[in-house]
Scaffold this motif. Sequence first.
Motif, short mmCIF file in Angstrom:
data_model
loop_
_atom_site.label_atom_id
_atom_site.label_comp_id
_atom_site.label_asym_id
_atom_site.label_seq_id
_atom_site.Cartn_x
_atom_site.Cartn_y
_atom_site.Cartn_z
N ILE B 49 36.86 57.64 67.39
CA ILE B 49 37.38 56.76 66.33
C ILE B 49 37.13 57.31 64.92
CG2 ILE B 49 37.43 54.60 67.63
CD1 ILE B 49 34.78 53.82 66.29
N LYS B 50 36.20 58.26 64.81
CA LYS B 50 35.95 58.82 63.47
C LYS B 50 37.15 59.63 62.98
CE LYS B 50 33.27 62.82 64.97
NZ LYS B 50 31.93 63.02 65.40
N PHE B 51 37.99 60.09 63.92
CA PHE B 51 39.15 60.87 63.53
C PHE B 51 40.37 60.00 63.20
CE2 PHE B 51 36.85 63.93 66.39
CZ PHE B 51 36.41 64.76 65.38
N LEU B 52 40.17 58.68 63.19
CA LEU B 52 41.26 57.79 62.77
C LEU B 52 41.20 57.63 61.26
CD1 LEU B 52 40.87 54.95 65.44
CD2 LEU B 52 42.49 56.82 65.48
N ASN B 53 42.34 57.70 60.62
CA ASN B 53 42.38 57.65 59.16
C ASN B 53 42.26 56.19 58.66
OD1 ASN B 53 42.53 58.56 56.61
ND2 ASN B 53 44.69 59.17 56.68
N ILE B 96 41.59 64.62 57.57
CA ILE B 96 40.81 63.72 58.41
C ILE B 96 39.95 64.50 59.43
CG2 ILE B 96 42.75 63.29 60.02
CD1 ILE B 96 40.07 60.73 59.07
N PHE B 97 40.43 65.69 59.85
CA PHE B 97 39.64 66.53 60.76
C PHE B 97 38.72 67.46 59.97
CE2 PHE B 97 43.82 65.97 63.05
CZ PHE B 97 43.38 64.92 63.83
N VAL B 102 36.01 70.33 61.31
CA VAL B 102 36.83 70.88 62.40
C VAL B 102 37.57 72.09 61.84
CG1 VAL B 102 38.77 70.43 63.96
CG2 VAL B 102 37.08 68.64 63.54
N SER B 103 37.47 73.22 62.56
CA SER B 103 38.10 74.45 62.08
C SER B 103 39.53 74.54 62.63
CB SER B 103 37.26 75.62 62.57
OG SER B 103 37.95 76.82 62.43
N SER B 104 40.31 75.45 62.05
CA SER B 104 41.68 75.63 62.57
C SER B 104 41.65 76.53 63.81
CB SER B 104 42.56 76.26 61.51
OG SER B 104 42.11 77.57 61.24
N TYR B 163 42.61 68.52 72.50
CA TYR B 163 42.49 68.12 71.10
C TYR B 163 42.43 69.34 70.17
CZ TYR B 163 39.84 66.37 67.08
OH TYR B 163 39.38 66.09 65.82
N TYR B 164 41.52 70.28 70.50
CA TYR B 164 41.36 71.46 69.63
C TYR B 164 42.54 72.42 69.74
CZ TYR B 164 36.59 69.94 68.70
OH TYR B 164 35.50 69.22 68.30
N THR B 165 43.18 72.46 70.93
CA THR B 165 44.35 73.34 71.07
C THR B 165 45.47 72.84 70.16
OG1 THR B 165 43.76 73.52 73.38
CG2 THR B 165 45.82 74.51 72.77
#
Lengths: 145, 251
Positions: B49-53, B96-97, B102-104, B163-165
């Motif tokens: 939920i932390k990744f929700l804006n 938000i990431f 969170v890296s690309s 998610y990361y992909t």
Amino acid sequence: MRDFALSIVISLLYKYPYIQTIIMLIFNGVMLSYLLILRPLIDFLDSLHQLICEFIVFGVNIGVLLLASFDENGVEEKQNRKEIGSFLIIANLVFNFLGLLVMLTKLGIFIFRNGKRLFAKTKKKKNSTRRNWSKVVFRRRFDEK
Amino acid sequence: MSSFLNNTKNALSGGATAIKIATQLVNVVSSKSSRGFATSVSGKIFALIKFLNISYPYDLEIALKTWNTNFLTLGFNIEAPEAWSEKVNNENVPDIFGKFYVSSNFLINLWSNLIVALSLVFGFLILYLFEWLSKKESLFKFRASYQNFLWAQNYSLYGDLVYYTIIEYESIHFDWSLSFISFIIGVVLLVCLFGSFYFHLRLIYRYQQARKNNDPEVLKNLVRRNEDSSVLFGDFKDDSFLSNLFFFGFS
């Protein structure tokens, strides 16, 4: 599959938090119905644990949906936001405690069910050692004679 | 209501460290059984939920930073080489990431998980080799339970993998060789993921077919042959295809 679907929703729909929360709530509803209708787990305690966890997650989803709807409608609602935040923190703590509690309950049940047998085995072992020891003592005495 | 929530929160927060240890302990124990694993996956919602804006209240914002999605590494974090992080271009990562570092780059994000997963797979290969050489029944039993553990651990990785992909594909820059390698590894792992989904569904389909044909001998043979993947279909009621799919649906 749920984790897979949630990850897709989180990473692709990040511009639409309100839609994200609705989809998450739908997933949760489907999972709850699945658990309640099909009751797939054999063990009662596991079923109960999973069901309680899903209800906690349901509460969390409702909380997040409310926060998202405040944002969507441009409502400040500071006090309500604070209360929802506190609820989510407590839900997280209860969720973690619950896992530990279930594990300890299972351990307790295991000891209760198998305790007698385990105790009997230990007793038997002790007796057998005594018997062996007495045999040794007897043999020594016999040999001395 | 507000004071009750605050008092409860303060009382429970006092034992935060204890809870963290307890959570890790539960994760270690539960990951060996599919049922415990399902509850762990349900709990991932707290980290996601932390990744929700959304504008979260301050207390929750702070708490969210400590809730991690990762339970494969049991809370231990193995950082990717610093030189990699410096070279990666994170411009296109959505804010938000980016806020949560969170890296690309897929490899950098999943580094801890990949290292642990690879070590587990390496351990499995060694066990398999020993079993093949010695052909002992006891080694088979050990390898079978290890493989079931490995299945559960792999399934716990799938959410983060997807998610990361996706984040990498959204923000990729092919200006550095590592980006290309990372992209290829991501594709290979996704193929493995869909392969395991296919294996899982096929196994349950065959199990249900054998059960419907009312041939106990065939069913017995199927269960015996797949003892090393029993985590995927055991533990649940097998009266229908759907109830047998519990692990697939909840993971």
